[in-house]
Design an enzyme around this catalytic site. Sequence first.
Site, short mmCIF file in Angstrom:
data_model
loop_
_atom_site.label_atom_id
_atom_site.label_comp_id
_atom_site.label_asym_id
_atom_site.label_seq_id
_atom_site.Cartn_x
_atom_site.Cartn_y
_atom_site.Cartn_z
N CYS A 50 -0.41 0.04 8.16
CA CYS A 50 0.85 -0.43 7.57
C CYS A 50 1.85 -1.02 8.57
O CYS A 50 2.44 -2.08 8.26
CB CYS A 50 1.50 0.64 6.71
SG CYS A 50 1.34 2.32 7.29
N ARG B 204 -8.59 8.12 13.93
CA ARG B 204 -7.87 9.38 13.72
C ARG B 204 -8.68 10.51 14.34
O ARG B 204 -9.89 10.58 14.16
CB ARG B 204 -7.64 9.65 12.24
CG ARG B 204 -6.81 8.58 11.54
CD ARG B 204 -6.62 8.89 10.08
NE ARG B 204 -5.96 7.78 9.39
CZ ARG B 204 -5.72 7.75 8.08
NH1 ARG B 204 -6.07 8.78 7.32
NH2 ARG B 204 -5.12 6.71 7.53
N GLN C 274 -10.30 0.89 6.79
CA GLN C 274 -9.56 1.04 5.54
C GLN C 274 -9.38 -0.32 4.90
O GLN C 274 -8.99 -1.28 5.57
CB GLN C 274 -8.19 1.66 5.79
CG GLN C 274 -8.19 3.16 5.88
CD GLN C 274 -6.79 3.74 5.75
OE1 GLN C 274 -5.86 3.26 6.37
NE2 GLN C 274 -6.65 4.77 4.94
N ASP D 25 -7.11 -1.75 3.32
CA ASP D 25 -5.68 -1.66 3.00
C ASP D 25 -5.16 -2.93 2.35
O ASP D 25 -5.66 -4.03 2.60
CB ASP D 25 -4.88 -1.45 4.29
CG ASP D 25 -4.57 0.01 4.55
OD1 ASP D 25 -4.28 0.71 3.58
OD2 ASP D 25 -4.64 0.42 5.71
N HIS E 176 -0.94 -4.22 1.47
CA HIS E 176 0.47 -3.88 1.41
C HIS E 176 1.17 -4.96 0.61
O HIS E 176 1.04 -6.14 0.91
CB HIS E 176 1.05 -3.74 2.81
CG HIS E 176 0.39 -2.64 3.59
ND1 HIS E 176 -0.64 -2.86 4.48
CD2 HIS E 176 0.58 -1.30 3.56
CE1 HIS E 176 -1.04 -1.71 4.98
NE2 HIS E 176 -0.32 -0.75 4.44
N LYS F 19 2.53 9.05 -4.64
CA LYS F 19 1.30 8.27 -4.69
C LYS F 19 0.47 8.62 -5.92
O LYS F 19 0.61 9.68 -6.52
CB LYS F 19 0.46 8.49 -3.43
CG LYS F 19 0.02 9.94 -3.22
CD LYS F 19 -0.86 10.06 -1.98
CE LYS F 19 -1.33 11.50 -1.78
NZ LYS F 19 -2.36 11.63 -0.75
N HIS G 270 1.59 0.67 -0.56
CA HIS G 270 0.38 0.82 0.25
C HIS G 270 -0.73 1.16 -0.73
O HIS G 270 -0.56 2.04 -1.57
CB HIS G 270 0.50 1.98 1.24
CG HIS G 270 1.75 2.00 2.06
ND1 HIS G 270 1.74 1.89 3.43
CD2 HIS G 270 3.05 2.17 1.70
CE1 HIS G 270 2.98 1.98 3.88
NE2 HIS G 270 3.79 2.16 2.86
#
Length: 637
Positions: free
Chosen positions: A333, A362, A380, A382, A384, A463, A509
């Site tokens: 992000c 991670r 990911q 992702d 946004h 979320k 997100h």
Amino acid sequence: MVKVTLKDGKSLEVEKGTKIEEIAKNISLGLYKKSLGAKVNGKRAELMAEINEDCTLEILTFEDEDGKWILRHTASHILAQAVKRLYPAVKLAIGPAIDNGFYYDFDADFPITEEMLTTIEKEMGKIVKENLPLERFELPRLEAIDFMKQKDEDYKVELIEDLPEGEIISFYKQGDFTDLCAGPHVPSTGKVKAFKLLSVAGAYWRGNEKNKMLQRIYGTAFIKKAALDEYLNMLEEAKKRDHRKIGKELDLFSMHEEGPGFPFFHPKGMVIRNILENYWREVHTKADYDEIRTPIILNEELWHQSGHWDHYKENMYFTKIDDNDYAIKPMNCPGSILVYKNAIHSYRELPIRLGELGLVHRHEKSGALQGLMRVRCFTQDDAHIFMTKDQITEEILGVIKLIDSFYKVFGFEYFVELSTRPENSMGSDEDWEIATKGLIEALKSAGLKYKVNEGDGAFYGPKIDFHLKDCIGRTWQCGTIQLDFQLPERFDLTYVAADGEKHRPVMVHRVVFGSIERFIGILIEHYAGAFPTWLAPVQVRVMNITGNQLEYLNEVVGALKDAGFRVESDTRNEKIGYKIREAQLQKIPYMLIIGDNEVKEGNVSVRSRKDGDLGSLNIEDFLLKLKAEVDQKINSI
């Protein structure tokens, strides 16, 4: 008298001090017989508890997740009691209920083996037959410590000593056994009618690698034996579908000591990965997303600004460049925000949807690593979305529809959870209320039923989580939609509104796969390695019976490749039955067998992985059949 409001909105008045089990009896004798516990004002409670003030009340059965939790919590105490009866010198640690079961940690000066579980199970069975009532009592702090010291339970003493001043210290007694516990529990051990001990594993006391390694016994419990048997059968099926085993057999990926938690994708695994990524791009292009790519290493200061430093630094990796501190990104992000911030935006441009297949890292503890399901680097998918406040519901609805259509292609059913504000959150009460309300309105507009997961939202916003259900009934959390008012504030994001003034956008997100690596692992287990034709690394294997058919075989292979299909040939000097068996083991969707008759007639003998012998087909007809199956993304489960 006190007023009790039931789950259906109806209310009743009862005498102060009435036990919950008496209320359950008055509601329905059938409900009482099935009841395991209750929720009073949203908190779990036991049937033996008294009602002393106006409240909301929900009676729990095994059909409720909280009902399962209460039953399995009691099962963990029965396990501990059985172990203490058999091995009195063993010391007790903790024993909670968990998803699908329970565990208890023990400190024993001997290894607890898998063979010993049968003996412990038999003793548990005796305790269940004794139908011992679970009786709660409380002690002052010093008395509680002394009580546990007398029992030589060092771990319990430590737990009590670490409790905050003023905390209620409660115990539960069942026959000759007493344990430190906050509860709640079912009324008696006889309620735990069906249980099974599953495995033994090591576990550090309090999850700290610096502490002593204890021995953890895992188990599960159900209200009926039939349900337990069904669950155990599912576990056996899951073992057969283990993606690590199938991944090795099909040569899809590998893990190596040189990079623990960092998966290596092999050529066939890359085929699946590329198909998934290409499909992701196709869907997102149609939905008006623009794809970006951001660096995996960014200055440490950025992560302070985003808030990840305060909430996530223990899971991050760091490095130095020119004596400056940098972090390897755990999330995409902030990079997407920098792309948005690179230009001035008008309200006419919004919503802006930026998608990224971004590699993140991670830190996971080595004991938590599990094939592709739990790794230290993953991609990911992702996106946004930057929008105005009045676009929230419409945009969330669009994401929900995209995710729904995506999962249907793979044959997944799913259920939805709405996770609300956690304790360590950023932002104002007003922002959280607007954000949560926006998600609820979108869910209602989409007609989706959802479960509220209190306090489990992201630190920057509430979320929606999508939990996939695979073909053997297991669930996997994959997709998520997170509504965020905080990062636009922290990064001073703006757009020029119709009034000519700068306003703050809202940010979403969201992911669909979640992690491509993990999604591939889920697909391997969902399909048991038998991928549908459109996704299979090899779609067709062509094999000859003798050397006389090689020229025609090469023509068939060429025609398949020219049509864009993934094809292999097997021209080894082996019997055709052996070649077919090997192709079946490799779970290839179609096998084309060529003998003298096929050469003579210009056909191919077609064998399907799923349906067996399909007879002889003209190559053009087979190509049309294959193309239709691939184009329609037909699911072969």
